[in-house]
Design an enzyme around this catalytic site. Sequence first.
Site, PDB file in Angstrom:
ATOM      1  N   PRO A   1       0.798  -1.231   0.000  1.00 30.88           N
ATOM      2  CG  PRO A   1      -0.541  -1.410   1.891  1.00 30.88           C
ATOM      3  CD  PRO A   1       0.609  -2.048   1.198  1.00 30.88           C
TER       4      PRO A   1
ATOM      5  CG  HIS B   1       7.563  24.785  -0.119  1.00 31.62           C
ATOM      6  ND1 HIS B   1       8.122  25.462  -1.184  1.00 31.62           N
ATOM      7  CD2 HIS B   1       7.524  25.664   0.910  1.00 31.62           C
ATOM      8  CE1 HIS B   1       8.429  26.703  -0.802  1.00 31.62           C
ATOM      9  NE2 HIS B   1       8.070  26.846   0.460  1.00 31.62           N
TER      10      HIS B   1
ATOM     11  CG  HIS C   1      11.135  13.713  -0.210  1.00 21.84           C
ATOM     12  ND1 HIS C   1      11.225  12.843   0.846  1.00 21.84           N
ATOM     13  CD2 HIS C   1      12.360  14.268  -0.346  1.00 21.84           C
ATOM     14  CE1 HIS C   1      12.461  12.881   1.343  1.00 21.84           C
ATOM     15  NE2 HIS C   1      13.167  13.750   0.640  1.00 21.84           N
TER      16      HIS C   1
ATOM     17  CD  GLU D   1       9.137   8.494   3.775  1.00 19.71           C
ATOM     18  OE1 GLU D   1       8.891   9.546   4.377  1.00 19.71           O
ATOM     19  OE2 GLU D   1       8.767   8.291   2.620  1.00 19.71           O
TER      20      GLU D   1
HETATM   21  C1  NOJ Z   1       6.864  12.163   2.793  1.00 18.23           C
HETATM   22  C2  NOJ Z   1       8.304  12.522   2.771  1.00 18.23           C
HETATM   23  O1  NOJ Z   1       9.086  11.518   2.173  1.00 18.23           O
HETATM   24  C3  NOJ Z   1       8.721  12.774   4.194  1.00 18.23           C
HETATM   25  O2  NOJ Z   1      10.110  12.986   4.265  1.00 18.23           O
HETATM   26  C4  NOJ Z   1       7.945  13.936   4.746  1.00 18.23           C
HETATM   27  O3  NOJ Z   1       8.296  14.132   6.079  1.00 18.23           O
HETATM   28  C5  NOJ Z   1       6.449  13.669   4.652  1.00 18.23           C
HETATM   29  N1  NOJ Z   1       6.103  13.276   3.336  1.00 18.23           N
HETATM   30  C6  NOJ Z   1       5.620  14.880   5.037  1.00 18.23           C
HETATM   31  O4  NOJ Z   1       5.786  15.868   4.060  1.00 18.23           O
HETATM   32 CA    CA Z   2       8.099   9.661   0.688  1.00 11.54          CA
END
Ligand code: NOJ
Ligand code: CA
Length: 698
Positions: A191, A412, A481, A506
């Site tokens: 997912p 952003h 990202h 992450e």
């Molecule tokens: C996903 C990004 O990869 C992550 O680094 C970020 O903290 C979160 N989105 C929130 O924007």
């Molecule tokens: Ca991400």
Amino acid sequence: MKKIILACLLLAGTVLSAQQINSPDGNLQLTFSLSAKGEPTYALTYKKKPVIKTSKLGIDTKDVAPMLDGFTVDKTETSKFDETWTPVWGEEKTIRNNYNELLVTLSQKAQKGRYIRIRFRLFNDGLGFRYEFPEQANLGYFIIKEEHTQFALAGNHKAFWLPGDYDTQEYSTVTSKLSEVRAKMKDAVTPNASQETFSPTGLQTPLMMKSEDGLYINIHEAALVDYSCMSLNLDDKNMILESWLTPDAVGNKGYMQSPFQSPWRTVIVSDKAGDILMSRLVYNLNEPTQYKDVSWIKPVKYVGVWWEMITGKSTWAFNDLTSVKLGETDYSKTKPNGKHAANTAHVKEYIDFAAENGLDAVLVEGWNQGWEDWFGKSKDFVFDFVTPYPDFDVKELHRYAESKGVKMIMHHETSGSVRNYERWMDKAYQFMADNGYNAVKSGYVGDIIPRGEYHYGQWMVNHYLYAIKKAAGYKIMVNAHEAIRPTGLARTYPNLIGNEAARGTEYESFGGNNPDHTTILPFTRLTGGPMDYTPGIFQTQINAYNPDNNSFVHTTLVKQLALYVTMYSPLQMAADLPETYRKHMDAFQFIKDVAVDWDQSWVLEAEPGDYITIARKAKGKNEWFIGAITDENAREATLTFEFLPKGKTYTATIYADGTDASYDKNPQSYAIKTVKVTSKTKLKQKLATSGGCAVSIK
Ligand code: NOJ
Ligand code: CA
């Protein structure tokens, strides 16, 4: 006799007008020919072994006659090119761009002589080719239904693949025979906040493969500009990969206007795995930078108010409301949730930590209003990128950071509402310029607005580049990202210093990354440009930060150090919390020391999916760093130092997994020692399961 030969050639589907070129070193050979039906085809060999068997080329169009067959060759031209260029940042201070070129002009009699060109560039490390559509009376505007570029493989290779998807690359890589893709696809599609798979055998690029006879083959694209992203669809009976473009909201795959050209389709090939890591073919196929002044573009090592939100210890949101409205909600009248990390006092602690340890910058996420319901609601007006929460004092933090010599990195998050980001972009960049921010991390979590567009369609490809160019006008560096995976555009636009576009650190907090993950990424995702992987997690048990989160980091602590060398990036985060680093200052020393920009790099040993050992020399300094990593198997790395100047003795500090270390039972066990080394030294170094070794040499 002649007739028989001609008949055989026609039966085999090839005709007479075959053209060949070799790579400068003669190892690669490209053959272009037309089939009996007038279809353009090409084939590629490496040291006489087939890499790409005869494969068709062509474009199917919607509103004009297709460009698939009925072609005759009008003209073929060959040329040579050899130059050395200097990247603004990189794995080496100069890059050689050396190829032999074949340019084929093809016309379709049935289309009143409408003509196109196919340009092939053959390097020592692989092939690039693209379609060109010159301006002419018979070809102005057209819509692409599908591009039909084939890559007919010579066998059922081992592949390192991600499910083809129009919206995300944040999958774990599956390693399997190509014939097993179909059976493994269902489990491979895990997912994600936004995803759209398209075929049971759809694959993403960069696609890394290894043939049974030991060839390493990587297929990707270069210079993706004003065109949609190419995925590959596998015909698993015949082992033919074929281009599959990302559609737009109404199903079209590209809007063209001549003169125009497609991105380059690339095939990197070698019999040595390390050559794939050293290939700069994708950059070489991009245009030189047009920026006259690049002095404002600088590699960055940074910390951030980030991991504490990712682990669930803190929040991006200021309060616990479930519905807020931009410009209407008065945050000063709402009750703070007490877990909002981006508050002035706390950000100052990060600035202090960066200043104490010589780190360049601090990223702060969750500083601006709107995070309470940013996700999953398809909100158009979600953020304005200029209005801070009441506890985040922009001016005071600007003053404080500047007084400590630390830069601030803006965040952003668009929440996929890209139309909204474009509404605010100029104001947002001006706000940054006014408040001392020279870099932005942007994000595209969730489905795109305008609704129906995909992250990897032509419309979004154009948005990402629009943002990079516009940021350059404000001397702002960009780290996007969830954006399109890179295709070497950072050569042309070197303020694009980072991208995610793959499963980053992450995910260690969202259930974990596989131990082999980072032994694959340099062979796949990184062939197009650097990744903001955000290594450096020392507290590998996430429940130490958030008792409700039982994820753990699937590496040893020392492997986290080694990633600063093996995962090349001019933007490197020290992603863990200052409080944790303070407990391990001896190991943190490596992160303080390691360079982010290099004079030269050497692959000491590598095998995709298993291990990588890389050495690099810091730019402009007599300092060298080595990173060695392994997958779930413990192994012995061989560290050689032939890259050191001869006849001199240096001091090497070795950060090693403890003898009792393992990624799942004892990840934090490490040992640090110093040894004397010369260019003749050879060291055997034990790496724990999903472990590593990091070395700094002065
Ligand atoms: C996903 C990004 O990869 C992550 O680094 C970020 O903290 C979160 N989105 C929130 O924007
Ligand atoms: Ca991400």
